[in-house]
Design a protein around this motif. Structure first.
Motif, PDB file in Angstrom:
ATOM      1  N   ASN A  93       0.815  -1.217   0.000  1.00 40.86           N
ATOM      2  CA  ASN A  93       0.000   0.000   0.000  1.00 40.86           C
ATOM      3  C   ASN A  93       0.849   1.268   0.000  1.00 40.86           C
ATOM      4  OD1 ASN A  93      -2.403  -1.495   0.071  1.00 40.86           O
ATOM      5  ND2 ASN A  93      -2.226  -1.712   2.285  1.00 40.86           N
ATOM      6  N   SER A  94       1.950   1.262   0.744  1.00 39.85           N
ATOM      7  CA  SER A  94       2.783   2.461   0.826  1.00 39.85           C
ATOM      8  C   SER A  94       4.055   2.361  -0.005  1.00 39.85           C
ATOM      9  CB  SER A  94       3.161   2.735   2.286  1.00 39.85           C
ATOM     10  OG  SER A  94       4.014   1.706   2.766  1.00 39.85           O
ATOM     11  N   ASN A  95       4.314   1.175  -0.579  1.00 38.35           N
ATOM     12  CA  ASN A  95       5.522   0.933  -1.359  1.00 38.35           C
ATOM     13  C   ASN A  95       6.777   1.182  -0.510  1.00 38.35           C
ATOM     14  OD1 ASN A  95       6.582  -0.039  -3.772  1.00 38.35           O
ATOM     15  ND2 ASN A  95       7.038   2.027  -4.492  1.00 38.35           N
ATOM     16  N   GLU A  96       6.695   0.845   0.780  1.00 40.42           N
ATOM     17  CA  GLU A  96       7.820   1.028   1.681  1.00 40.42           C
ATOM     18  C   GLU A  96       8.180  -0.285   2.354  1.00 40.42           C
ATOM     19  OE1 GLU A  96       8.472   4.515   4.029  1.00 40.42           O
ATOM     20  OE2 GLU A  96       6.480   5.229   3.484  1.00 40.42           O
ATOM     21  N   VAL A  97       9.386  -0.327   2.863  1.00 38.57           N
ATOM     22  CA  VAL A  97       9.848  -1.480   3.607  1.00 38.57           C
ATOM     23  C   VAL A  97       9.754  -1.157   5.100  1.00 38.57           C
ATOM     24  CG1 VAL A  97      11.803  -2.990   4.102  1.00 38.57           C
ATOM     25  CG2 VAL A  97      11.397  -2.224   1.768  1.00 38.57           C
ATOM     26  N   TYR A  98       9.103  -2.028   5.842  1.00 40.66           N
ATOM     27  CA  TYR A  98       9.056  -1.940   7.296  1.00 40.66           C
ATOM     28  C   TYR A  98       9.712  -3.189   7.845  1.00 40.66           C
ATOM     29  CZ  TYR A  98       5.814   1.881   6.717  1.00 40.66           C
ATOM     30  OH  TYR A  98       5.266   3.070   6.368  1.00 40.66           O
ATOM     31  N   TYR A  99       9.959  -3.187   9.119  1.00 42.82           N
ATOM     32  CA  TYR A  99      10.642  -4.316   9.737  1.00 42.82           C
ATOM     33  C   TYR A  99       9.825  -4.829  10.910  1.00 42.82           C
ATOM     34  CZ  TYR A  99      14.237  -2.316   6.866  1.00 42.82           C
ATOM     35  OH  TYR A  99      14.909  -1.812   5.795  1.00 42.82           O
ATOM     36  N   TYR A 100       9.939  -6.114  11.124  1.00 45.20           N
ATOM     37  CA  TYR A 100       9.210  -6.777  12.198  1.00 45.20           C
ATOM     38  C   TYR A 100      10.200  -7.594  13.011  1.00 45.20           C
ATOM     39  CZ  TYR A 100       6.993 -10.952  14.117  1.00 45.20           C
ATOM     40  OH  TYR A 100       6.627 -11.984  14.921  1.00 45.20           O
ATOM     41  N   ALA A 101      10.081  -7.504  14.310  1.00 45.02           N
ATOM     42  CA  ALA A 101      10.890  -8.334  15.195  1.00 45.02           C
ATOM     43  C   ALA A 101       9.979  -8.957  16.229  1.00 45.02           C
ATOM     44  CB  ALA A 101      11.962  -7.495  15.889  1.00 45.02           C
ATOM     45  N   GLU A 102      10.205 -10.214  16.510  1.00 45.91           N
ATOM     46  CA  GLU A 102       9.455 -10.876  17.570  1.00 45.91           C
ATOM     47  C   GLU A 102      10.411 -11.054  18.732  1.00 45.91           C
ATOM     48  OE1 GLU A 102       7.149 -15.014  18.471  1.00 45.91           O
ATOM     49  OE2 GLU A 102       7.115 -14.259  16.425  1.00 45.91           O
ATOM     50  N   LEU A 103      10.124 -10.355  19.800  1.00 44.53           N
ATOM     51  CA  LEU A 103      10.930 -10.443  21.006  1.00 44.53           C
ATOM     52  C   LEU A 103      10.097 -11.215  22.021  1.00 44.53           C
ATOM     53  CD1 LEU A 103      12.106  -6.726  21.013  1.00 44.53           C
ATOM     54  CD2 LEU A 103      13.328  -8.702  20.117  1.00 44.53           C
ATOM     55  N   TYR A 104      10.403 -12.482  22.133  1.00 49.18           N
ATOM     56  CA  TYR A 104       9.582 -13.413  22.905  1.00 49.18           C
ATOM     57  C   TYR A 104       8.210 -13.452  22.240  1.00 49.18           C
ATOM     58  CZ  TYR A 104      13.534 -12.986  25.987  1.00 49.18           C
ATOM     59  OH  TYR A 104      14.813 -12.969  26.472  1.00 49.18           O
ATOM     60  N   ASP A 105       7.143 -13.125  22.924  1.00 49.41           N
ATOM     61  CA  ASP A 105       5.814 -13.105  22.304  1.00 49.41           C
ATOM     62  C   ASP A 105       5.330 -11.677  22.108  1.00 49.41           C
ATOM     63  OD1 ASP A 105       5.556 -15.829  22.011  1.00 49.41           O
ATOM     64  OD2 ASP A 105       4.674 -16.102  23.982  1.00 49.41           O
ATOM     65  N   TYR A 106       6.242 -10.796  21.787  1.00 47.70           N
ATOM     66  CA  TYR A 106       5.944  -9.375  21.613  1.00 47.70           C
ATOM     67  C   TYR A 106       6.386  -8.976  20.214  1.00 47.70           C
ATOM     68  CZ  TYR A 106       5.555  -4.496  23.207  1.00 47.70           C
ATOM     69  OH  TYR A 106       5.186  -3.188  23.379  1.00 47.70           O
ATOM     70  N   ALA A 107       5.469  -8.423  19.436  1.00 50.06           N
ATOM     71  CA  ALA A 107       5.779  -8.012  18.064  1.00 50.06           C
ATOM     72  C   ALA A 107       6.093  -6.528  18.039  1.00 50.06           C
ATOM     73  CB  ALA A 107       4.594  -8.299  17.153  1.00 50.06           C
ATOM     74  N   VAL A 108       7.164  -6.166  17.355  1.00 46.40           N
ATOM     75  CA  VAL A 108       7.567  -4.768  17.211  1.00 46.40           C
ATOM     76  C   VAL A 108       7.711  -4.494  15.714  1.00 46.40           C
ATOM     77  CG1 VAL A 108       9.295  -3.017  17.761  1.00 46.40           C
ATOM     78  CG2 VAL A 108       8.821  -4.848  19.404  1.00 46.40           C
TER      79      VAL A 108
END
Length: 170
Positions: A93-108
């Protein structure tokens, strides 16, 4: 420093301090160099669309569960995210790259860019963060995890990690 400093929130007769979500900076080692990382947070770290009562901001409501988890977010970023792995995610939708990290059971979820106010530094903007429950684990971005420091090095060089067309179709 760029980023919003959040004021206290009153909800159900209780006041919640949001100072832990004020912008801050810290030093991180990226490819052997000390790099200043400036961090800011969106309201999605303490709001959601499922609340009751009056909306806090737009169509978002204060979420005590997200708030409680966010208390550890600055520490998690400094101690676990920088030395960990992240999954690049291409937003069609935005034509951008985002990042995801899972720290234990927490999504950032976050955006990482060169810091325009501090040459040689990075800006990390946390767009959303929440605890993953069993139903939510299947909704997070999939892909190959990459070391945060590798992405940081690319961003410092003015480059980005763009997923292949095959990864974009997922």
């Amino acid at each position: 420093m760029i980023g919003k400093s959040w004021g206290d929130v009153s909800y159900n007769g209780k006041t919640y301090d949001l100072k832990h979500l004020h912008p801050f900076s810290f030093q991180a080692k990226i490819n052997g160099a000390d790099v200043a990382v400036s961090v800011a947070f969106s309201n999605h770290c303490f709001t959601d669309k499922k609340g009751e009562g009056s909306p806090l901001m737009g169509n978002r409501y204060f979420c005590e569960a997200r708030y409680q988890c966010s208390l550890e977010l600055p520490s998690m970023i400094q101690k676990r995210l920088i030395d960990g792995h992240i999954v690049p995610h291409f937003d069609k939708n935005s034509n951008e790259v985002y990042y995801y990290a899972e720290l234990y059971d927490y999504a950032v979820f976050f955006d990482l860019r060169p810091d325009v106010n501090n040459p040689g530094g990075l800006t990390l903007f946390v767009t959303s963060a929440y605890e993953l429950d069993q139903w939510g684990k299947g909704t997070v971005p999939r892909g190959n995890a990459v070391k945060f420091t590798y992405i940081g090095h690319l961003r410092l060089s003015g480059n980005t990690y763009l997923p292949t067309k095959k990864q974009r179709r997922r």
